[in-house]
Design an enzyme around this catalytic site. Structure first.
Site, PDB file in Angstrom:
ATOM      1  CD  GLU A  68      -1.424  -2.455   1.722  1.00  0.00           C
ATOM      2  OE1 GLU A  68      -2.175  -3.449   1.671  1.00  0.00           O
ATOM      3  OE2 GLU A  68      -0.265  -2.494   2.195  1.00  0.00           O
ATOM      4  N   GLY A  86       4.389  -4.534  -9.596  1.00  0.00           N
ATOM      5  CA  GLY A  86       2.932  -4.536  -9.590  1.00  0.00           C
ATOM      6  C   GLY A  86       2.351  -3.332  -8.865  1.00  0.00           C
ATOM      7  CG  ASP A  87       3.046  -2.818  -4.833  1.00  0.00           C
ATOM      8  OD1 ASP A  87       1.921  -3.359  -4.872  1.00  0.00           O
ATOM      9  OD2 ASP A  87       3.967  -3.228  -4.102  1.00  0.00           O
ATOM     10  CG  LEU A  97      -1.000  -9.879 -19.466  1.00  0.00           C
ATOM     11  CD1 LEU A  97      -1.305  -9.803 -20.958  1.00  0.00           C
ATOM     12  CD2 LEU A  97      -1.577 -11.149 -18.859  1.00  0.00           C
ATOM     13  CE1 TYR A 129       6.585 -10.543   3.471  1.00  0.00           C
ATOM     14  CE2 TYR A 129       6.235 -12.855   2.918  1.00  0.00           C
ATOM     15  CZ  TYR A 129       6.255 -11.524   2.551  1.00  0.00           C
ATOM     16  OH  TYR A 129       5.944 -11.175   1.274  1.00  0.00           O
TER      17      TYR A 129
END
Length: 314
Positions: free
Chosen positions: A33, A255-256, A224, A101
């Site tokens: 985000e 992608g972000d 894609l 993580y």
């Protein structure tokens, strides 16, 4: 635009190779985000971010960094009840980097509907959400769905990137149920092929886009990678070519960047196809630099990349 979600301290070795052989590390930040928020801020837009951080040096660092990028952090909360999340990422010359993580029970996982700054989150044109936040805890799931519902009621445009992280979910069934609820509450949905397959059982981009629309989305943009994207809005479906990158340095965060480019263009009044062209450019640019946010371009850098402005080096 406003957004909410977890941002973690990102720690990565100074050299390439397996983490167990690394001795020196560098620090940055990672959060889908805030990647989008910072991307939009660099492109000249007003952006706000809500989250919970630990009352620790890591939380202080993250708030300082995000605020320094021009993102409003006035609603970000600090808590003594849990620490700020951390992730480690290996550096590799080829292929996807391995990520480890340390976020279970983090401060951000304590976000709940009762704490949500609803007035703040509904006082904007766009709300951007991802599928990562509702996977952190039940209270985060409820908070994310509430944010989407309140934004829809307020007449905002809701953008949703599924960002499937199977390791965070108790089951695929719970993941799909939650994701499809969010798709139905969203105006814009931005899945990749793997995410489309996880949600709809198909890796055909046109079919994924159609499934998003069938579940209530107004616009679906299926990423894609280097090949570009498929964009559909119920009246047309088009494939939009991507950009050639001479050398991909780090694919994480592309992608972000794509989402930031698409949303920036839509906010500026561009149509879905033109917005997808911009999204492809921002996503491609982001892969040329190591780090989740370091490669997100400014408006001038983006114009040079797409050939609309000449680069001036000195």
């Amino acid at each position: 635009m406003v957004t909410l979600g977890e941002t973690m301290v990102l720690v990565y070795p100074s050299t390439t190779g397996p983490m167990k052989h690394a001795h020196e590390f560098e620090k940055s930040l990672a959060g889908a985000e805030t990647n989008v928020a910072i991307g939009l801020a660099r492109l000249g837009h007003d952006v706000g971010w809500y989250s919970k951080l630990g009352t620790d040096p890591h939380g202080e660092y993250l708030e300082f960094f995000v605020r320094g990028e021009g993102v409003d952090t006035t609603t970000v909360e600090f808590t003594d009840e849990a620490p700020t999340g951390i992730m480690f990422k290996e550096r590799r010359e080829f292929g996807e980097p391995a990520v480890h993580y340390y976020r279970h029970g983090s401060a951000a996982s304590l976000m709940s509907p009762d704490d949500l700054p609803v007035d703040y989150l509904t006082n904007a044109e766009y709300l951007h959400l991802t599928g990562i936040t509702p996977a952190l805890s039940e209270s985060c799931r409820d908070a994310t769905l509430l944010a989407a519902e309140r934004a829809t009621e307020a007449g905002m445009t809701v953008s949703f990137d599924p960002n499937v992280r199977r390791k965070l979910w108790e089951s695929d069934e719970r993941m799909r149920e939650t994701m499809l609820d969010l798709v139905s509450l969203s105006d814009i949905v931005l899945p990749g092929i793997e995410e489309g397959a996880a949600l709809f059982g198909t890796d055909d981009p046109e079919a994924i886009a159609a499934a998003c629309l069938d579940h209530g989305a107004g616009t679906a943009v299926v990423k894609l990678g280097a090949a570009g994207a498929v964009v559909a809005d119920g009246s047309t479906t088009e494939r939009v070519s991507g950009y050639d990158v001479e050398r991909v340095v780090d694919p994480v965060g592309a992608g972000d960047g794509f989402a930031a480019g698409f949303l920036a263009s839509r906010i500026e009044g561009q149509g879905p196809v033109e917005a997808t062209e911009t999204a492809n450019a921002v996503g491609a640019f982001a892969t040329t630099v190591a780090g989740d946010t370091e490669g997100l371009p400014t408006r001038k850098e983006l114009d040079v990349f797409v050939g609309e402005r000449d680069a001036v080096r000195r």
